[in-house]
Structures are given as C-alpha cells and as structure tokens.
Scaffold this motif. Structure first.
Motif, PDB file in Angstrom:
ATOM      1  N   MET A 147       0.067   2.585  -2.977  1.00  0.00           N
ATOM      2  CA  MET A 147       0.762   1.982  -1.847  1.00  0.00           C
ATOM      3  C   MET A 147       2.008   1.227  -2.303  1.00  0.00           C
ATOM      4  N   VAL A 148       1.917   0.557  -3.444  1.00  0.00           N
ATOM      5  CA  VAL A 148       3.029  -0.246  -3.943  1.00  0.00           C
ATOM      6  C   VAL A 148       4.228   0.622  -4.295  1.00  0.00           C
ATOM      7  N   SER A 149       4.031   1.924  -4.525  1.00  0.00           N
ATOM      8  CA  SER A 149       5.150   2.811  -4.840  1.00  0.00           C
ATOM      9  C   SER A 149       6.013   3.079  -3.617  1.00  0.00           C
ATOM     10  N   VAL A 150       5.478   2.797  -2.432  1.00  0.00           N
ATOM     11  CA  VAL A 150       6.240   2.950  -1.186  1.00  0.00           C
ATOM     12  C   VAL A 150       6.852   1.621  -0.773  1.00  0.00           C
ATOM     13  N   ASP A 151       6.077   0.554  -0.849  1.00  0.00           N
ATOM     14  CA  ASP A 151       6.585  -0.786  -0.551  1.00  0.00           C
ATOM     15  C   ASP A 151       5.579  -1.814  -1.065  1.00  0.00           C
ATOM     16  N   LYS A 152       6.071  -2.974  -1.481  1.00  0.00           N
ATOM     17  CA  LYS A 152       5.171  -4.026  -1.953  1.00  0.00           C
ATOM     18  C   LYS A 152       4.426  -4.681  -0.807  1.00  0.00           C
ATOM     19  N   CYS A 153       4.904  -4.477   0.428  1.00  0.00           N
ATOM     20  CA  CYS A 153       4.221  -4.992   1.626  1.00  0.00           C
ATOM     21  C   CYS A 153       3.314  -3.902   2.177  1.00  0.00           C
ATOM     22  N   ALA A 154       2.031  -4.189   2.311  1.00  0.00           N
ATOM     23  CA  ALA A 154       1.076  -3.187   2.791  1.00  0.00           C
ATOM     24  C   ALA A 154       1.438  -2.683   4.177  1.00  0.00           C
TER      25      ALA A 154
END
Length: 277
Positions: free
Chosen positions: A38-45
């Motif tokens: 998920m973090v590879s898309v954005d650090k915010c879930a």
C-alpha cells in the motif's frame, strides 16, 4: 447457496448505479501475489485505497508487518499494526502541545481528555491475519466463492470482513436505502463516526476495533483533514460482509429493481424554481 465475491460487487454496483467497482477488504497470512504494498501507492492508507478504487491500472494493495516503513504512523495504528497511540496524538487532534510539532493542532476534539475517552470507546484494534488486502470486487473471478474466504480461528485461509463503496450523494443514498430494506431499528444500521478516513473505510466496517457496533455500515469520512484530496461530491460507505450479502440477496425484491424510476429518476424537478412558485 454459493455466492461469489464478484457477484456481491456487481449487485452493489447495480443497486447504487455506481461508476466505481466496490472494494473487497480481506485478511490473510500469506503475502498476496497479485498485490503491491500500500505504501508504494501512497503513505496515507485512505489515499491509496481511493486510488485503487478510481484507477483501474492500480493493482490490489496490501499492508503487512514487513512493509510499514514510510507509512503514516496514524494509519499503522488505526489498521492494527501498532498497539499504542503516540502520547502526543491526544493533543495534536485537540488543542495542541508545545512539545509536539511546536503546538500545531487539528482542533477536531474539544480537549485531550475527550479524545482519550473516544479512544477508550472503540477499544483495542486487532488484526485477524498478518496482512490486510484491498482489492476491487471486479478483479475476482466468478469461481472465487465466499466460502473460500470465510476462515475461522487458527485457519490461515483468507478471510473477508467488509466491502467498500465510493459514490456521489444519490448513489450512496440508494445503497443506504437498500441496507434499510431489512432493518428494524432505523437508528443503528448506518453510522457516520468520528475518526480518520482509513477508520471509516477499513477499521470500523471490518470490525477491527473491539467495541465496533455489529450490523452497522459506516458512512464518511468525517475527517476534514482529507478534504484537500477527497472529491467534494463523493462519500464512502463501508459495509460489513454480512450486510453486503443481504443487500445482494435483497436487490431483486427491493425498490432498486422494482421502482428504478424512483431510485434513478430520468427527469428532475428544479427545486429552487419549485420553491419560488
């Protein structure tokens, strides 16, 4: 009777006339082969989850204990990967503290003490499996039946907890109305709770928080700190799996199929013009 994850997603899309496929939220011990951290898309879930919903080129997402680096610290806690909130969060969310970010605050709660009572009211947040996975329902095959995702204690198989829909006002209103097709108490089935966007989307509907009400869907988010990126004409609706199955089974007998001209009117009154007459 067997039912596929894809079928439930299609039913929710049809019920709300959604333009965006619902997401399936499930948990498994093994890292899914068709998902990226998920973090590879954005650090915010919440941002990452909205991205996988709106962008069909984004693969399924997962978050687990081995891919937390760089992720939002609040999200790590709200999604159950950390058991302890920072002692400064109660100040940051409320009135601020000089020892944290120079006294910066979000003013979402009237006092630190009130935030503490809120945290107590939701209880501990626990994960049923090591990894949380978010995947669009339309990316499942028709052969992937729910019984293959209904694990039990000690079972390492994937286990589905909830579904997540995004839509405009009319679409979410109609989905809420379908939830009420079989409710008895009208005040308990749909809740618009306080909390970060990731809690509305995942924590509450997936029942990760110990004191989460049962048989309730969650609408939001109510956190204004996400208003910079969350579309102004959108709402999210997190639906526990048992509710989503009922909605799928109820669809054909409900207003959405029996009275589509009411649920999805072709012609609309000009409300302001009507009020002026």
């Amino acid at each position: 009777m067997s039912i596929s994850i894809k079928k439930i997603g299609e039913s929710l899309m049809r019920a709300g006339m959604l333009e965006i496929a619902p997401l399936c939220v499930y948990f498994q011990d093994e890292i899914p082969q068709d998902a990226v951290p998920m973090v590879s898309v954005d650090k915010c879930a919440a941002k990452a989850i909205l991205t996988v919903a709106m962008d069909k080129n984004t693969p399924a997402l997962y978050i687990g204990p081995d891919c937390l680096k760089g992720f939002c610290l609040g999200g790590i806690t709200w999604l159950g990967f950390s058991k302890k909130l920072s002692p400064h969060i109660k100040y940051f969310v409320s009135t601020g503290h000089e020892d944290f970010r120079g006294g910066d605050a979000e003013y979402l709660k009237a006092s630190p003490e009130l935030f503490e009572k809120f945290a107590e009211s939701i209880g501990p947040i626990n994960l049923p499996r090591k990894n949380l996975v978010v995947k669009p329902c339309d990316k499942f095959s028709q052969d992937e039946q729910l019984e293959n995702f209904e694990g039990g204690p000690g079972i390492k198989d994937p286990i589905i907890h909830s579904l997540l829909c995004f839509g405009n006002g009319q679409q979410i209103r109609n989905l809420c109305s379908l939830i009420h097709f079989r409710t008895i108490n009208p005040f308990e089935s749909i809740i618009c709770p306080f909390g970060p966007a990731c809690a509305t989307m995942i924590t509450y509907p997936a029942h990760l928080a110990e004191k989460t009400p049962t048989n309730a869907a969650f609408i939001g988010p109510t956190d204004p700190t996400g208003n910079r990126w969350f579309p102004t004409d959108f709402m999210a609706l997190g639906i526990p799996l048992n509710m989503a199955k009922d909605m799928c089974n109820d669809l054909e007998n409900s207003f959405a199929v029996q009275r589509p001209e009411v649920a999805y009117p072709q012609n609309r009154d000009n409300f302001l013009q009507y009020k002026q007459k």
